[in-house]
Design a protein around this motif. Sequence first.
Motif, PDB file in Angstrom:
ATOM      1  N   ILE A  73       0.842  -1.202   0.000  1.00  0.00           N
ATOM      2  CA  ILE A  73       0.000   0.000   0.000  1.00  0.00           C
ATOM      3  C   ILE A  73       0.877   1.252   0.000  1.00  0.00           C
ATOM      4  CG2 ILE A  73      -1.618   1.343   1.403  1.00  0.00           C
ATOM      5  CD1 ILE A  73      -2.883  -1.350   2.213  1.00  0.00           C
ATOM      6  N   GLY A  74       1.947   1.257   0.791  1.00  0.00           N
ATOM      7  CA  GLY A  74       2.857   2.401   0.824  1.00  0.00           C
ATOM      8  C   GLY A  74       3.543   2.632  -0.506  1.00  0.00           C
ATOM      9  N   ARG A  80       2.191   6.861  -6.862  1.00  0.00           N
ATOM     10  CA  ARG A  80       1.164   7.665  -7.518  1.00  0.00           C
ATOM     11  C   ARG A  80       1.211   9.137  -7.125  1.00  0.00           C
ATOM     12  NH1 ARG A  80      -4.317   4.023  -7.619  1.00  0.00           N
ATOM     13  NH2 ARG A  80      -3.438   2.360  -8.898  1.00  0.00           N
ATOM     14  N   HIS A  81       1.771   9.460  -5.973  1.00  0.00           N
ATOM     15  CA  HIS A  81       1.811  10.848  -5.481  1.00  0.00           C
ATOM     16  C   HIS A  81       3.261  11.332  -5.406  1.00  0.00           C
ATOM     17  CE1 HIS A  81      -1.988   9.201  -3.877  1.00  0.00           C
ATOM     18  NE2 HIS A  81      -2.460  10.405  -4.145  1.00  0.00           N
TER      19      HIS A  81
END
Length: 85
Positions: A73-74, A80-81
């Motif tokens: 998840i990290g 993406r950011h």
Amino acid sequence: MRRKLIAIYLILLFFLCISFDIIPIDNATDVLHYYIKNSYRETGSINVVTSIYLNYRVFDTIFETLLLLVSIIGIIYFSRHEGDY
């Protein structure tokens, strides 16, 4: 530059991990004989590997799975950011 530093860090961490002996082979045979003798009586599992994985090490397995999930998840979030954190 940042990716190169991360790659160097991971390579150094890998070499650090493989440079240590985790369990000497003499001590591992005692544990091996304990599991072979007691796994069926303590867990009811016919297969010794299954008894170790699902009965003796169940919480370790669950937490390793959760750690892998949080890591994934990290990685997805940071990929993406870029620059927004």
